[in-house]
Design an enzyme around this catalytic site. Structure first.
Site, PDB file in Angstrom:
ATOM      1  N   LYS A  79      -3.374   3.283  -2.853  1.00  0.00           N
ATOM      2  CA  LYS A  79      -4.505   4.140  -3.205  1.00  0.00           C
ATOM      3  C   LYS A  79      -4.436   5.430  -2.394  1.00  0.00           C
ATOM      4  O   LYS A  79      -3.861   5.483  -1.311  1.00  0.00           O
ATOM      5  CB  LYS A  79      -5.836   3.445  -2.892  1.00  0.00           C
ATOM      6  CG  LYS A  79      -6.074   2.129  -3.608  1.00  0.00           C
ATOM      7  CD  LYS A  79      -7.405   1.546  -3.172  1.00  0.00           C
ATOM      8  CE  LYS A  79      -7.724   0.250  -3.896  1.00  0.00           C
ATOM      9  NZ  LYS A  79      -6.829  -0.844  -3.482  1.00  0.00           N
TER      10      LYS A  79
ATOM     11  N   ASP B 234       0.836  -1.195   0.000  1.00  0.00           N
ATOM     12  CA  ASP B 234       0.000   0.000   0.000  1.00  0.00           C
ATOM     13  C   ASP B 234       0.872   1.248   0.000  1.00  0.00           C
ATOM     14  O   ASP B 234       2.105   1.177   0.145  1.00  0.00           O
ATOM     15  CB  ASP B 234      -0.898   0.021   1.239  1.00  0.00           C
ATOM     16  CG  ASP B 234      -2.124  -0.867   1.090  1.00  0.00           C
ATOM     17  OD1 ASP B 234      -2.400  -1.319  -0.033  1.00  0.00           O
ATOM     18  OD2 ASP B 234      -2.800  -1.115   2.112  1.00  0.00           O
TER      19      ASP B 234
END
Length: 417
Positions: A216, A194
């Site tokens: 994200k 991530d």
């Protein structure tokens, strides 16, 4: 000369003679290996009786007999009487059964290593001549520290079954990554990471570890979740160890459940290494305890994507602490709904940006001004928003806490673990 051999004792009968401190200590270790332990002692300790009462061991309360060793894969002689231990060792030798003599390692046919575990690896140290358990334990501890510090490449060298390990990296400070998380990274052939969390530690991985960035942000989702699932499964089915490296904890708004489901549906073995969730760690580091006796006895953790949902408004009205993740853009609506529901206008609100890192910033306001104050301050994700009395400026100072606290019984239950 002593030869190191790993014994698989899972489901196998092991007899421990002597249910005092030494015998119980050895028994606990054997239970970790899933052995079927029989404890034999005419006067077992209270700890031994408790273990038996829970069904963890079978307890024989009498002096040991040669027949007690029948069918045993391993025998541990751990009484306080060297003569009894020697007798047990002799019976074991005659029966062709390995025996550890706790009082005289030289007379036994086996020695229990000082061992440390690291995933599917065990590190063991034994003395090859005169037994010296403390020396072996000291060497073991040094080796364990070395491996736990992430200094050893733990990747498989032989082809094997692929797997996925979901690792929670915590809120961002590398010191908050768990030992289990560090060890999992050292087993990885591929890391799917991530954008948030302790990503700086990935620079310490060997150069040939493939790192796939699927991070994200609130307005940018370059890799859809379905594609992330496909990447995990594809690499694992190719026989690789894949670490899915996620900020915080995999199961706290981290879509970890979806990824586990995708792996299981594809027949891929998947493991979880929990992480320290930012929902509790970031407020704590900023001086905000999410619960406090007499002030807030419950806490709701919710996603800002849910907006001003009834659960959030009801929790605020009931005096609970509300911790919001990903809530910067929805904060105005949440504050407006809370005020409309009658929540006090002066309820403290704190926004903590980049918590646990060197760039941490805390911005505070009242419920009725929070939307404007946060906007004027330029609060941006990633941020944790805490709403509740515990978010007051200087809450942990005696005078502030005393002002906010409600009277409680001095012996009221404190359920913090």
């Amino acid at each position: 000369m002593t030869t190191l051999v790993g014994l698989d004792l899972a489901g196998r009968r092991v007899v421990v003679v002597g249910a005092g401190a030494v015998g119980v200590r050895r028994t606990r270790r054997l239970l970790e290996d899933a052995a079927r332990v029989v404890l034999v002692d005419p006067e077992p300790s209270a700890d031994a009786r408790r273990m038996a009462s829970h069904g963890d061991v079978a307890l024989v309360e009498r002096a040991v007999r040669a027949a007690d060793l029948d069918g045993a894969w391993l025998v541990v002689a751990a009484t306080s009487d060297p003569a009894t231990n020697a007798q047990v060792a002799a019976w074991s030798e005659g029966a062709g059964t390995w025996c550890v003599n706790a009082s005289d390692g030289a007379s036994g046919s086996a020695r229990m290593a000082a061992a440390g575990r690291h995933g599917d690896l065990a590190i063991g140290v034994v003395s090859t001549e005169e037994p010296d358990p403390r020396r072996a334990a000291a060497v073991r501890d040094a080796l364990v520290r070395h491996v736990s510090a992430g200094e050893v490449d733990l990747r498989r060298r032989r082809p094997g079954q692929g797997r996925v390990v979901l690792v929670g990296s915590g809120p961002g400070d590398p010191d908050l990554l768990t030992t289990g998380g560090r060890e999992a990274l050292r087993t990885a052939d591929v890391v799917v990471t991530d954008r948030l969390g302790a990503t700086g530690i990935l620079d310490q991985l060997p150069d040939d570890v493939e790192v796939v960035d699927v991070g994200k942000s609130p307005t940018n989702h370059p890799v859809p979740q379905a594609e992330i699932n496909r990447i995990l499964v594809e690499h694992a089915l190719a026989g690789r160890t894949v670490v899915r490296y996620k900020g915080g904890d995999p199961y706290v708004f981290g879509r970890g459940g979806e990824e586990v489901h995708a792996c299981r549906a594809a027949g891929v073995m998947v493991e979880i290494v929990p992480g320290i969730t930012s929902a509790f760690a970031v407020p704590a580091l900023a001086g905000i305890p999410v619960t406090q006796r007499g002030v807030a006895t419950s806490v709701l953790v919710t996603s800002g994507h849910a907006g001003a949902d009834p659960a959030t408004v009801e929790a605020l009205a009931a005096g609970a602490t509300v911790v919001l993740l990903m809530a910067v853009s929805s904060l105005p609506d949440i504050c407006a709904a809370a005020l409309a529901a009658g929540v006090d206008a002066d309820l403290p609100v704190a926004a903590i940006e980049r918590g646990s890192t060197a760039h941490e910033r805390v911005t505070r306001a009242r419920l009725d001004t929070a939307a404007d104050v946060m906007a004027d301050a330029g609060v941006r994700p990633p941020a944790i928003v805490v709403m509740g009395r515990v978010a007051a400026e200087g809450f942990l100072d005696d005078e502030v806490c005393a002002t906010l606290a409600r009277p409680v019984s001095p012996d009221a239950a404190d359920t913090d673990d």
